[in-house]
Scaffold this active site. Sequence first.
Site, PDB file in Angstrom:
ATOM      1  N   LYS A   1     -22.015  -0.795   2.771  1.00  0.00           N
ATOM      2  CA  LYS A   1     -20.697  -1.412   3.011  1.00  0.00           C
ATOM      3  C   LYS A   1     -20.732  -2.804   2.384  1.00  0.00           C
ATOM      4  O   LYS A   1     -21.246  -3.757   2.987  1.00  0.00           O
ATOM      5  CB  LYS A   1     -20.459  -1.498   4.517  1.00  0.00           C
TER       6      LYS A   1
ATOM      7  N   GLU B   1     -30.388 -11.110   8.381  1.00  0.00           N
ATOM      8  CA  GLU B   1     -30.673 -12.270   7.520  1.00  0.00           C
ATOM      9  C   GLU B   1     -29.413 -13.121   7.544  1.00  0.00           C
ATOM     10  O   GLU B   1     -28.388 -12.732   6.985  1.00  0.00           O
ATOM     11  CB  GLU B   1     -31.034 -11.770   6.124  1.00  0.00           C
TER      12      GLU B   1
ATOM     13  N   CYS C   1     -28.082 -18.161   0.999  1.00  0.00           N
ATOM     14  CA  CYS C   1     -28.659 -18.268   2.351  1.00  0.00           C
ATOM     15  C   CYS C   1     -29.835 -19.221   2.370  1.00  0.00           C
ATOM     16  O   CYS C   1     -30.025 -19.956   3.321  1.00  0.00           O
ATOM     17  CB  CYS C   1     -29.047 -16.889   2.856  1.00  0.00           C
TER      18      CYS C   1
ATOM     19  N   GLU D   1     -24.579 -24.975   8.554  1.00  0.00           N
ATOM     20  CA  GLU D   1     -24.599 -24.354   7.227  1.00  0.00           C
ATOM     21  C   GLU D   1     -23.215 -24.483   6.604  1.00  0.00           C
ATOM     22  O   GLU D   1     -22.237 -23.974   7.148  1.00  0.00           O
ATOM     23  CB  GLU D   1     -24.981 -22.873   7.344  1.00  0.00           C
TER      24      GLU D   1
HETATM   25  P1  NAD Z   1     -19.634 -12.232   7.278  1.00  0.00           P
HETATM   26  O1  NAD Z   1     -20.818 -12.267   8.135  1.00  0.00           O
HETATM   27  O2  NAD Z   1     -18.285 -12.229   7.912  1.00  0.00           O
HETATM   28  O3  NAD Z   1     -19.676 -10.943   6.304  1.00  0.00           O
HETATM   29  C1  NAD Z   1     -20.863 -10.339   5.810  1.00  0.00           C
HETATM   30  C2  NAD Z   1     -20.680  -8.830   5.786  1.00  0.00           C
HETATM   31  O4  NAD Z   1     -20.421  -8.368   7.109  1.00  0.00           O
HETATM   32  C3  NAD Z   1     -19.497  -8.338   4.959  1.00  0.00           C
HETATM   33  O5  NAD Z   1     -19.816  -7.100   4.354  1.00  0.00           O
HETATM   34  C4  NAD Z   1     -18.412  -8.121   6.001  1.00  0.00           C
HETATM   35  O6  NAD Z   1     -17.459  -7.163   5.599  1.00  0.00           O
HETATM   36  C5  NAD Z   1     -19.230  -7.596   7.160  1.00  0.00           C
HETATM   37  N1  NAD Z   1     -18.598  -7.808   8.468  1.00  0.00           N
HETATM   38  C6  NAD Z   1     -17.734  -8.791   8.842  1.00  0.00           C
HETATM   39  N2  NAD Z   1     -17.358  -8.615  10.140  1.00  0.00           N
HETATM   40  C7  NAD Z   1     -18.024  -7.516  10.583  1.00  0.00           C
HETATM   41  C8  NAD Z   1     -18.070  -6.847  11.837  1.00  0.00           C
HETATM   42  N3  NAD Z   1     -17.360  -7.244  12.888  1.00  0.00           N
HETATM   43  N4  NAD Z   1     -18.878  -5.772  11.945  1.00  0.00           N
HETATM   44  C9  NAD Z   1     -19.608  -5.337  10.905  1.00  0.00           C
HETATM   45  N5  NAD Z   1     -19.588  -5.919   9.688  1.00  0.00           N
HETATM   46  C10 NAD Z   1     -18.808  -7.002   9.532  1.00  0.00           C
HETATM   47  O7  NAD Z   1     -19.743 -13.420   6.309  1.00  0.00           O
HETATM   48  P2  NAD Z   1     -18.534 -14.070   5.484  1.00  0.00           P
HETATM   49  O8  NAD Z   1     -17.258 -14.114   6.225  1.00  0.00           O
HETATM   50  O9  NAD Z   1     -18.495 -13.332   4.239  1.00  0.00           O
HETATM   51  O10 NAD Z   1     -19.047 -15.546   5.369  1.00  0.00           O
HETATM   52  C11 NAD Z   1     -18.941 -16.449   6.480  1.00  0.00           C
HETATM   53  C12 NAD Z   1     -20.150 -17.314   6.568  1.00  0.00           C
HETATM   54  O11 NAD Z   1     -21.327 -16.488   6.696  1.00  0.00           O
HETATM   55  C13 NAD Z   1     -20.448 -18.132   5.333  1.00  0.00           C
HETATM   56  O12 NAD Z   1     -19.730 -19.304   5.301  1.00  0.00           O
HETATM   57  C14 NAD Z   1     -21.924 -18.345   5.469  1.00  0.00           C
HETATM   58  O13 NAD Z   1     -22.190 -19.412   6.325  1.00  0.00           O
HETATM   59  C15 NAD Z   1     -22.424 -17.087   6.073  1.00  0.00           C
HETATM   60  N6  NAD Z   1     -22.973 -16.160   5.073  1.00  0.00           N
HETATM   61  C16 NAD Z   1     -24.295 -16.071   4.980  1.00  0.00           C
HETATM   62  C17 NAD Z   1     -24.849 -15.225   4.037  1.00  0.00           C
HETATM   63  C18 NAD Z   1     -26.308 -15.085   3.880  1.00  0.00           C
HETATM   64  O14 NAD Z   1     -26.778 -14.777   2.802  1.00  0.00           O
HETATM   65  N7  NAD Z   1     -27.081 -15.266   4.915  1.00  0.00           N
HETATM   66  C19 NAD Z   1     -24.053 -14.484   3.199  1.00  0.00           C
HETATM   67  C20 NAD Z   1     -22.675 -14.580   3.331  1.00  0.00           C
HETATM   68  C21 NAD Z   1     -22.158 -15.417   4.291  1.00  0.00           C
END
Ligand code: NAD
Length: 484
Positions: free
Chosen positions: A178, A253, A287, A386
């Site tokens: 996904k 992660e 990250c 972050e």
């Molecule tokens: P997110 O955690 O919302 O999304 C990451 C993944 O999770 C995406 O595929 C998203 O579709 C999925 N997702 C979102 N809500 C979900 C749910 N309820 N159940 C299952 N899957 C779900 O991250 P984001 O909105 O893309 O970014 C927000 C913040 O997250 C960023 O500002 C950053 O701080 C952090 N982030 C961290 C990393 C990392 O590499 N650790 C990567 C992206 C974002």
Amino acid sequence: MTPLPFDTTVLCIGGRWQRCASGATLPLINPSDGTLLAEIARGDAADVDAAVRAAQAALDGDWGRLSATERGRLLLKMSALVLARADDLARLEALDVGKPLRQGHADALALARYLEFYGGAADKVMGETIPYSAGYTALTLREPHGVTAHIVPWNYPMQIIGRSVGAALAMGNACVLKPAEEACLSALAFVRIAHEAGLPAGALNLVTGLGEDAGAALAAHPGVRHISFTGSVQVGRLIQTAAAQNVVPVTLELGGKSPQIVFADADLDAALPFLVTAGIQNAGQTCSAASRILVERSVYPQVAARMAERYRALRVGPALDDPDVGPLISARQRDVVESYLALVRDSGLPVLAQAPVMAGAPAGGCYVAPTLVGEVPADHRLAQEEVFGPLQVLIPFESDAQALAIANGTAFGLVAGVWTRDGSRALRLARRLHCGQVFINNYGAGGGVELPFGGVKHSGHGREKGFEALYGFSVLKTVAIKHD
Ligand code: NAD
């Protein structure tokens, strides 16, 4: 819309490309100019259920019957195809993620390398025989979990698919992928490549859609036996809660606030490029970004001046122009980073440098000016939260003990860098830093496909990358045989 090399409105379930059950779509925006790039399928719980069933059927069918060697060969074929298409993949990533072409190209090479590494390792994961009571032979087997879920963010889609799907397939799991709703193109391209390489139908399924919809349905599906998630702490908690309901293991992660610690005896010429690049690469949306630079007071003025000089030379603009810093992923992410830039202004802290966005960058693009802030107190929000944007803070310190306390003094613990010529100090810190990886006199070790990676505290748990990931994507079974 930009012409793209394949239909973006389809999911891949059981090897077949098809519309999602509802027929609904979502817009994909080009962050370099804010224009509509493509429509993607808005998959939901019905599609996730079909994907999990297809994965289970693959485990019961052709995919489940392959030997470890055969799985490894398939991964090596995928690797070769990814390598041959690296330029195309980099262009897709530039359009979709806003990633500068060179950085997208590096991600494609990393994906190829993950597939090569896990392809080579697939038939080298051994069990053990255990000295046990007389009349018994006892041994362990490493077996796949079954259906594994891979919920991937938008910042490094290719690298994260490589490290999680690559390792999971090597161990014989069947995957449901996904990708993030903001960036799916390289995932769509990769699943096509995997099938072109001959991957049996159902071994790798792809469902695009919203996180709270398709993502949540995948995390909660009772047919999923392991979840690999990379993203925010907030969603990580939801994933772990869903996994708890089904009593399945998770790898989380969740990012960090990683420090690089610069001592007065460091080789500053060697350190300087790493100090800046590890903060602004992928527009700081990494990250393991080194968003905190801790500098021993006696060299602080020198480090601050030299980092500022590098900041002022950064080129910031559209991804296809291959700048040093591209746009952020979305207007939403730009708003988040802008709110931290407002905090910088209100704080009265010294702004050491700000790189201007290049003239002519499209007004609709999600650009922010990379910013270096000095003299930041270790407990300030800018030094604790972050940001996920090109914003680095400099924190002076007076002693080794203070440096360690500051480095360990956040909720996160992903990566740390230490720059010193004193070997004892380097090792002492490596042992005392609370994080998953420590780099001495480097940072990131050139990507480190072979190096286990993951966090402690709010940065998550479980390890991906390296051989260690193969243990995470498998279950240990003990067999005890009674004989005479
Ligand atoms: P997110 O955690 O919302 O999304 C990451 C993944 O999770 C995406 O595929 C998203 O579709 C999925 N997702 C979102 N809500 C979900 C749910 N309820 N159940 C299952 N899957 C779900 O991250 P984001 O909105 O893309 O970014 C927000 C913040 O997250 C960023 O500002 C950053 O701080 C952090 N982030 C961290 C990393 C990392 O590499 N650790 C990567 C992206 C974002």
